[in-house]
Design an enzyme around this catalytic site. Structure first.
Site, PDB file in Angstrom:
ATOM      1  N   GLY A   1      28.870  28.948  48.318  1.00 57.16           N
ATOM      2  CA  GLY A   1      29.382  28.101  49.410  1.00 57.16           C
ATOM      3  C   GLY A   1      30.842  27.736  49.217  1.00 57.16           C
ATOM      4  O   GLY A   1      31.268  27.430  48.103  1.00 57.16           O
TER       5      GLY A   1
ATOM      6  N   ASN B   1      38.708  37.883  43.012  1.00 55.03           N
ATOM      7  CA  ASN B   1      39.864  38.640  42.510  1.00 55.03           C
ATOM      8  C   ASN B   1      41.166  37.910  42.852  1.00 55.03           C
ATOM      9  O   ASN B   1      42.184  38.141  42.205  1.00 55.03           O
ATOM     10  CB  ASN B   1      39.862  40.052  43.094  1.00 55.03           C
ATOM     11  N   HIS B   2      41.134  37.010  43.833  1.00 53.02           N
ATOM     12  CA  HIS B   2      42.368  36.307  44.218  1.00 53.02           C
ATOM     13  C   HIS B   2      42.790  35.242  43.202  1.00 53.02           C
ATOM     14  O   HIS B   2      43.873  34.679  43.325  1.00 53.02           O
ATOM     15  CB  HIS B   2      42.227  35.734  45.626  1.00 53.02           C
TER      16      HIS B   2
ATOM     17  N   TYR C   1      43.550  29.392  48.110  1.00 57.03           N
ATOM     18  CA  TYR C   1      42.171  29.852  47.899  1.00 57.03           C
ATOM     19  C   TYR C   1      41.983  30.357  46.459  1.00 57.03           C
ATOM     20  O   TYR C   1      41.035  29.978  45.762  1.00 57.03           O
ATOM     21  CB  TYR C   1      41.869  30.954  48.918  1.00 57.03           C
TER      22      TYR C   1
ATOM     23  N   LYS D   1      39.622  29.056  43.153  1.00 57.77           N
ATOM     24  CA  LYS D   1      38.682  29.856  42.358  1.00 57.77           C
ATOM     25  C   LYS D   1      38.993  29.717  40.866  1.00 57.77           C
ATOM     26  O   LYS D   1      38.080  29.652  40.035  1.00 57.77           O
ATOM     27  CB  LYS D   1      38.736  31.324  42.789  1.00 57.77           C
TER      28      LYS D   1
ATOM     29  N   ARG E   1      42.889  49.568  49.100  1.00 60.23           N
ATOM     30  CA  ARG E   1      42.710  48.487  48.112  1.00 60.23           C
ATOM     31  C   ARG E   1      41.239  48.320  47.767  1.00 60.23           C
ATOM     32  O   ARG E   1      40.872  48.156  46.607  1.00 60.23           O
ATOM     33  CB  ARG E   1      43.300  47.188  48.692  1.00 60.23           C
TER      34      ARG E   1
END
Ligand SMILES: NC(=O)c1ccc[n+]([C@@H]2O[C@H](COP(=O)([O-])OP(=O)(O)OC[C@H]3O[C@@H](n4cnc5c(N)ncnc54)[C@H](O)[C@@H]3O)[C@@H](O)[C@H]2O)c1
Length: 271
Positions: free
Chosen positions: A70, A110-111, A134, A138, A172
């Site tokens: 979420g 991955n960001h 974002y 993470k 990508r």
């Protein structure tokens, strides 16, 4: 039999996982701030906003392990990221501690490391280089996971998911794609592996063009079956229709890196 909570159950990944996980974990509780459109009668679903601690405490009650999907799943305004991904993620780990939940699988991204250039092969032990608010959220979630594992003995697996779907959709994605079955394998390691304390894995399939050293996941028995290269022609044809993006095409995070970019472009090529 383990009682599992799936947050973000109405989303793209959550919708697929509800179906794929039900035979594995029959006692699956799903939650989201919106009701899944395809909810079946035999599913347990509880509506909850992750930014509200009392609601989060309610959904984790009686749960053994959590798959935490979420949150806001792309770049967004700070207030949105703050409520859903920062406060929401804190509430999730803290409510889990208070209610004695033993395991959390956190959907990182991955960001969190998007500003590594594509020619740089990275493991999970590199310094984070988030490419967005974002991505910062993470990295925050991974740090929270480490704290709750070290200090409170929770077993935590952070999955830096690449791009989830039935196939890679551009160049990508040929490097970062993860198939639904491979993601299920990774989630199960997080919920079941007896040696797990705290780990970060990349959520990628068996992709020839991968930028990641994911040997830790392999050490835990991960054996991906998805192969992005099988979709190469289609993905490259789609890529050819996209406009050039010198910053985004250089870094692993793609358009998340070029969006709002007003840094020194001449320094970019030196990283
Ligand atoms: N899809 C991918 O390829 C990918 C890649 C990397 C990471 N991830 C991460 O995996 C997770 C799932 O991704 P997805 O593609 O299914 O995203 P999604 O946007 O489709 O689903 C996210 C769900 O979270 C819910 N949500 C958002 N804020 C909430 C809140 N405050 N309280 C309760 N629920 C809230 C939304 O309603 C939505 O249903 C996300 O955390 C995302 O960041 C996904």
């Amino acid at each position: 039999m383990a009682r599992i909570l799936l947050t973000g159950a109405a989303g793209g990944i959550g919708t697929r996982l509800r179906t794929l996980l039900k035979p594995i974990y029959p006692r699956l509780r799903s939650s989201d701030m919106r009701r899944p459109a395809d909810l079946r009668n035999d599913e347990e679903f509880v509506l909850a906003d992750l930014s509200q601690m009392d609601e989060v405490e309610r959904i984790v009650e009686g749960i053994d392990g959590i798959i935490h999907l979420g949150g806001h799943s792309t770049e967004g305004p700070w207030e949105t990221i703050l409520q859903s991904n920062i406060i929401g993620c804190y509430n999730l780990f803290e409510a889990a501690r208070r209610k004695g939940v033993k395991r959390v699988v956190f959907a990182s991204s991955n960001h969190a490391v998007g500003f590594y250039p594509r020619h740089h092969r990275i493991g999970t032990d590199v310094t984070v280089r988030p490419d967005s608010r974002y991505g910062v959220s993470k990295a925050f979630g991974e740090a929270l996971g480490a704290l709750y594992a070290e200090k409170h003995g929770m077993r935590v697996l952070c999955l830096r998911i690449g791009n989830f779907g039935d196939k890679p959709i551009d160049q990508r994605r040929l490097a970062i794609w993860v198939s639904p079955d491979d993601l299920v394998q990774l989630v199960r390691i997080g919920l079941e592996h007896s040696d797990l304390r705290f780990e970060i894995f990349y959520g990628g399939s068996d992709n020839e063009r991968s930028w990641w050293d994911n040997h830790t996941a392999h050490d835990y028995g991960y054996r991906p079956t998805g192969k992005a290269e099988a979709f190469r022609d289609e993905a490259l044809a789609a890529q050819a229709k996209l406009p050039p993006d010198p910053i985004g095409d250089y870094f692993q995070g793609g358009t998340f890196c070029s969006a709002e970019f007003d840094g020194d472009a001449s320094r970019v090529w030196k990283t």
